[in-house]
Design a protein around this motif. Structure first.
Motif, PDB file in Angstrom:
ATOM      1  N   GLU A 169       5.236  -4.099   9.359  1.00  0.00           N
ATOM      2  CA  GLU A 169       5.827  -4.020   8.019  1.00  0.00           C
ATOM      3  C   GLU A 169       7.333  -4.260   8.067  1.00  0.00           C
ATOM      4  O   GLU A 169       7.929  -4.717   7.084  1.00  0.00           O
ATOM      5  CB  GLU A 169       5.517  -2.661   7.399  1.00  0.00           C
ATOM      6  N   ARG A 170       7.955  -3.990   9.214  1.00  0.00           N
ATOM      7  CA  ARG A 170       9.399  -4.235   9.326  1.00  0.00           C
ATOM      8  C   ARG A 170       9.723  -5.706   9.082  1.00  0.00           C
ATOM      9  O   ARG A 170      10.763  -6.036   8.511  1.00  0.00           O
ATOM     10  CB  ARG A 170       9.891  -3.827  10.726  1.00  0.00           C
ATOM     11  N   GLU A 171       8.831  -6.589   9.509  1.00  0.00           N
ATOM     12  CA  GLU A 171       9.055  -8.020   9.337  1.00  0.00           C
ATOM     13  C   GLU A 171       8.454  -8.538   8.037  1.00  0.00           C
ATOM     14  O   GLU A 171       9.101  -9.301   7.306  1.00  0.00           O
ATOM     15  CB  GLU A 171       8.442  -8.780  10.515  1.00  0.00           C
ATOM     16  N   TRP A 172       7.224  -8.105   7.710  1.00  0.00           N
ATOM     17  CA  TRP A 172       6.522  -8.676   6.570  1.00  0.00           C
ATOM     18  C   TRP A 172       6.950  -8.076   5.231  1.00  0.00           C
ATOM     19  O   TRP A 172       6.900  -8.740   4.207  1.00  0.00           O
ATOM     20  CB  TRP A 172       5.006  -8.510   6.751  1.00  0.00           C
ATOM     21  N   ARG A 173       7.296  -6.796   5.207  1.00  0.00           N
ATOM     22  CA  ARG A 173       7.830  -6.116   4.017  1.00  0.00           C
ATOM     23  C   ARG A 173       6.908  -6.226   2.789  1.00  0.00           C
ATOM     24  O   ARG A 173       7.358  -6.251   1.652  1.00  0.00           O
ATOM     25  CB  ARG A 173       9.224  -6.657   3.671  1.00  0.00           C
ATOM     26  N   ILE A 174       5.616  -6.280   3.047  1.00  0.00           N
ATOM     27  CA  ILE A 174       4.651  -6.388   1.949  1.00  0.00           C
ATOM     28  C   ILE A 174       4.592  -5.082   1.160  1.00  0.00           C
ATOM     29  O   ILE A 174       4.523  -5.090  -0.076  1.00  0.00           O
ATOM     30  CB  ILE A 174       3.256  -6.757   2.486  1.00  0.00           C
ATOM     31  N   MET A 175       4.635  -3.958   1.864  1.00  0.00           N
ATOM     32  CA  MET A 175       4.556  -2.665   1.193  1.00  0.00           C
ATOM     33  C   MET A 175       5.741  -2.459   0.248  1.00  0.00           C
ATOM     34  O   MET A 175       5.574  -1.964  -0.865  1.00  0.00           O
ATOM     35  CB  MET A 175       4.501  -1.538   2.232  1.00  0.00           C
ATOM     36  N   ARG A 176       6.910  -2.857   0.680  1.00  0.00           N
ATOM     37  CA  ARG A 176       8.083  -2.696  -0.200  1.00  0.00           C
ATOM     38  C   ARG A 176       7.933  -3.529  -1.467  1.00  0.00           C
ATOM     39  O   ARG A 176       8.269  -3.071  -2.569  1.00  0.00           O
ATOM     40  CB  ARG A 176       9.364  -3.073   0.537  1.00  0.00           C
ATOM     41  N   GLN A 177       7.409  -4.742  -1.338  1.00  0.00           N
ATOM     42  CA  GLN A 177       7.202  -5.585  -2.513  1.00  0.00           C
ATOM     43  C   GLN A 177       6.154  -4.989  -3.455  1.00  0.00           C
ATOM     44  O   GLN A 177       6.277  -5.077  -4.678  1.00  0.00           O
ATOM     45  CB  GLN A 177       6.769  -6.984  -2.075  1.00  0.00           C
ATOM     46  N   ILE A 178       5.131  -4.359  -2.885  1.00  0.00           N
ATOM     47  CA  ILE A 178       4.121  -3.687  -3.706  1.00  0.00           C
ATOM     48  C   ILE A 178       4.752  -2.545  -4.490  1.00  0.00           C
ATOM     49  O   ILE A 178       4.484  -2.359  -5.685  1.00  0.00           O
ATOM     50  CB  ILE A 178       2.966  -3.178  -2.825  1.00  0.00           C
ATOM     51  N   LEU A 179       5.615  -1.782  -3.826  1.00  0.00           N
ATOM     52  CA  LEU A 179       6.296  -0.676  -4.500  1.00  0.00           C
ATOM     53  C   LEU A 179       7.181  -1.189  -5.632  1.00  0.00           C
ATOM     54  O   LEU A 179       7.288  -0.549  -6.688  1.00  0.00           O
ATOM     55  CB  LEU A 179       7.138   0.124  -3.506  1.00  0.00           C
ATOM     56  N   GLU A 180       7.799  -2.325  -5.431  1.00  0.00           N
ATOM     57  CA  GLU A 180       8.643  -2.898  -6.479  1.00  0.00           C
ATOM     58  C   GLU A 180       7.812  -3.249  -7.718  1.00  0.00           C
ATOM     59  O   GLU A 180       8.256  -3.042  -8.851  1.00  0.00           O
ATOM     60  CB  GLU A 180       9.362  -4.132  -5.934  1.00  0.00           C
ATOM     61  N   VAL A 181       6.600  -3.760  -7.505  1.00  0.00           N
ATOM     62  CA  VAL A 181       5.712  -4.071  -8.625  1.00  0.00           C
ATOM     63  C   VAL A 181       5.308  -2.790  -9.356  1.00  0.00           C
ATOM     64  O   VAL A 181       5.350  -2.706 -10.593  1.00  0.00           O
ATOM     65  CB  VAL A 181       4.448  -4.817  -8.128  1.00  0.00           C
ATOM     66  N   LEU A 182       4.923  -1.755  -8.593  1.00  0.00           N
ATOM     67  CA  LEU A 182       4.493  -0.490  -9.194  1.00  0.00           C
ATOM     68  C   LEU A 182       5.643   0.206  -9.907  1.00  0.00           C
ATOM     69  O   LEU A 182       5.456   0.797 -10.986  1.00  0.00           O
ATOM     70  CB  LEU A 182       3.909   0.421  -8.109  1.00  0.00           C
ATOM     71  N   ASP A 183       6.814   0.142  -9.320  1.00  0.00           N
ATOM     72  CA  ASP A 183       8.005   0.755  -9.927  1.00  0.00           C
ATOM     73  C   ASP A 183       8.307   0.116 -11.275  1.00  0.00           C
ATOM     74  O   ASP A 183       8.549   0.798 -12.281  1.00  0.00           O
ATOM     75  CB  ASP A 183       9.185   0.592  -8.968  1.00  0.00           C
ATOM     76  N   LYS A 184       8.276  -1.210 -11.321  1.00  0.00           N
ATOM     77  CA  LYS A 184       8.574  -1.934 -12.549  1.00  0.00           C
ATOM     78  C   LYS A 184       7.554  -1.638 -13.640  1.00  0.00           C
ATOM     79  O   LYS A 184       7.887  -1.582 -14.836  1.00  0.00           O
ATOM     80  CB  LYS A 184       8.620  -3.428 -12.259  1.00  0.00           C
ATOM     81  N   ALA A 185       6.285  -1.410 -13.234  1.00  0.00           N
ATOM     82  CA  ALA A 185       5.218  -1.165 -14.210  1.00  0.00           C
ATOM     83  C   ALA A 185       5.037   0.319 -14.531  1.00  0.00           C
ATOM     84  O   ALA A 185       4.168   0.675 -15.326  1.00  0.00           O
ATOM     85  CB  ALA A 185       3.900  -1.735 -13.686  1.00  0.00           C
ATOM     86  N   ASN A 186       5.849   1.181 -13.905  1.00  0.00           N
ATOM     87  CA  ASN A 186       5.685   2.625 -14.103  1.00  0.00           C
ATOM     88  C   ASN A 186       4.258   3.073 -13.774  1.00  0.00           C
ATOM     89  O   ASN A 186       3.629   3.826 -14.525  1.00  0.00           O
ATOM     90  CB  ASN A 186       6.028   3.033 -15.540  1.00  0.00           C
ATOM     91  N   HIS A 187       3.751   2.595 -12.643  1.00  0.00           N
ATOM     92  CA  HIS A 187       2.375   2.893 -12.244  1.00  0.00           C
ATOM     93  C   HIS A 187       2.363   3.961 -11.153  1.00  0.00           C
ATOM     94  O   HIS A 187       3.098   3.852 -10.171  1.00  0.00           O
ATOM     95  CB  HIS A 187       1.686   1.624 -11.740  1.00  0.00           C
ATOM     96  N   PRO A 188       1.535   5.013 -11.273  1.00  0.00           N
ATOM     97  CA  PRO A 188       1.490   6.071 -10.258  1.00  0.00           C
ATOM     98  C   PRO A 188       0.889   5.597  -8.936  1.00  0.00           C
ATOM     99  O   PRO A 188      -0.040   4.792  -8.920  1.00  0.00           O
ATOM    100  CB  PRO A 188       0.615   7.146 -10.910  1.00  0.00           C
ATOM    101  N   VAL A 189       1.429   6.115  -7.827  1.00  0.00           N
ATOM    102  CA  VAL A 189       0.958   5.726  -6.501  1.00  0.00           C
ATOM    103  C   VAL A 189       1.020   6.914  -5.545  1.00  0.00           C
ATOM    104  O   VAL A 189       1.932   7.737  -5.612  1.00  0.00           O
ATOM    105  CB  VAL A 189       1.794   4.547  -5.945  1.00  0.00           C
ATOM    106  N   MET A 190       0.038   6.987  -4.675  1.00  0.00           N
ATOM    107  CA  MET A 190      -0.019   8.012  -3.634  1.00  0.00           C
ATOM    108  C   MET A 190      -0.042   7.300  -2.287  1.00  0.00           C
ATOM    109  O   MET A 190      -0.873   6.415  -2.061  1.00  0.00           O
ATOM    110  CB  MET A 190      -1.272   8.876  -3.805  1.00  0.00           C
ATOM    111  N   ILE A 191       0.868   7.660  -1.386  1.00  0.00           N
ATOM    112  CA  ILE A 191       1.013   6.969  -0.104  1.00  0.00           C
ATOM    113  C   ILE A 191       0.685   7.919   1.045  1.00  0.00           C
ATOM    114  O   ILE A 191       1.104   9.074   1.044  1.00  0.00           O
ATOM    115  CB  ILE A 191       2.450   6.440   0.067  1.00  0.00           C
TER     116      ILE A 191
END
Length: 385
Positions: A169-191
């Motif tokens: 994930e340090r290189e691919w950063r997919i999780m961070r991009q997913i969080l950005e989508v959820l943050d923008k949509a005000n969508h709840p998430v459990m990690i």
């Protein structure tokens, strides 16, 4: 050196999981040399259960096994059509999840997700932790699915199959991009994670926490650094995970500790110490799960146990089977997470007493779903009105 192909179903397709375990554990020729698997959790790399052939490396007198290359992490790109996975399990507090990766470099030998690699024609053993799949389209697909007409928001769980903060994930950063989508949509998430890398995203997580949209669970299996290194070689050390709990909690992010999996006669005696340490670090919730050994996980765990803790092998497996109706694993809903019998009851009572004493409730932080705003970004069909 060459490879022996055992054609058909005869060699490693016994009738049940216990027979599979016995067949693989007794096949000493299948154990991969330590120099080839250094820094890995599994000791075996048997072919997937759907394969028609079993290949076993052996020394044929021409070359030695030492000439074979070590297992190195390889990442392939996976292009799924959708990214939200649904479930209706009564054992789980969520009905949907997202997995940015398939396979996990952490290499936890007990990981219940290992059998899923068989669907890719790969082994649940060393292949699971060395041959990984990344889903770079996941953020775009998630945005599209959240924007579909009629979508009803409920908490999305991430990290329930493989760890979203594993080293790649340090290189691919997919999780961070997913969080950005959820943050923008005000969508709840459990990690859920075993990695201190989660603290990299505190800026997003803290903002979401202010709106009641996120909570993070750190899995702390043991406080024994040596045991952790053997069981989960590429995950963050126990001390780093506790430090991550502290940093997340200090940032106002609801954080829980998962004392899982609990393994009888190996780490279950640490239950109270794990909860105590997590509470001091700032955790507000706690839970536990008993060791699960579905399908190929059973022989992998048993061989690992034989190699690293041979003196405890019979005791561990005897106690585990006493909680699984005499089997290595029982997949029945209501039993698979906690087990049954006197020993399982004792663990349950110990957890309840320690959690009550420390004020660590189960799922006390409720996430909001009334703030959801459907995304209108790339890939989302716009209304004609």
């Amino acid at each position: 050196m060459t490879e022996l192909s055992l054609v058909g179903q005869a060699a490693f397709q016994p009738a049940n999981t216990a027979d599979i375990a016995d067949a693989i554990v007794k096949a000493s020729g299948m154990r991969i040399e330590i120099d080839r698997r250094r820094g890995r959790g599994a000791t075996l790399n048997p072919s997937g259960r759907f394969e028609s052939q079993e290949r076993v490396a052996f020394d044929d007198g021409w070359q030695t096994l030492e000439d074979m290359p070590p297992f190195r992490t390889e990442v392939q790109v996976e292009r799924p059509r959708s990214v939200i996975t649904r479930n209706d399990s009564p054992d789980l507090p969520f009905d949907r999840s997202v997995n940015p990766y398939r396979g996990c470099e952490h290499g936890c030998v007990y990981c219940f997700a290992r059998p899923s690699h068989a669907y890719m024609g790969l082994s649940a053993g060393l292949d699971f932790e060395a041959k990984l799949f990344a889903k770079p389209d996941a953020p775009r697909l998630l945005e599209r699915e959240l924007g579909k007409p009629g979508y009803k928001p409920k908490t999305i769980a991430i990290g329930t199959n493989t760890d979203p903060y594993q080293p790649i994930e340090r290189e691919w950063r997919i999780m961070r991009q997913i969080l950005e989508v959820l943050d923008k949509a005000n969508h709840p998430v459990m990690i859920v994670t075993k990695s201190a890398l989660v603290t990299r995203d505190i800026d997003i997580l803290a903002s979401m926490a202010e709106r009641g949209l996120v909570k993070v669970g750190l899995s702390v299996t043991t406080l024994d650094r040596k045991l952790a290194r053997l069981m989960e070689p590429r995950a963050s050390t126990p001390a780093k995970r506790l430090e991550a709990i502290r940093k997340l909690s200090d940032a106002g992010i609801p954080t829980s500790v998962l004392a899982s999996p609990l393994i009888p006669a190996l780490n279950d005696h640490e239950l109270e110490r794990i909860l105590d340490s997590a509470k001091v670090a700032g955790a507000c919730e706690a839970s536990y799960v008993l060791l699960r050994l579905p399908l190929e996980v059973s022989p992998l765990f048993r061989d690992w146990l034989l190699q690293h803790y041979p003196d405890r092998y019979r005791h561990v497996m005897s106690l585990l089977r006493s909680m699984r109706d005499g089997k290595d694993y029982d997949a029945e809903f209501g039993k698979r997470m906690r087990g049954t019998g006197p020993y399982a009851w004792q663990i349950s009572r110990r957890f309840e007493m320690a959690a009550k004493r420390l004020g660590l409730g189960r799922r006390s932080a409720q996430l909001r779903d009334d703030l959801f705003v459907p995304p209108l970004g790339s890939g989302v069909q716009l209304s004609l009105l």
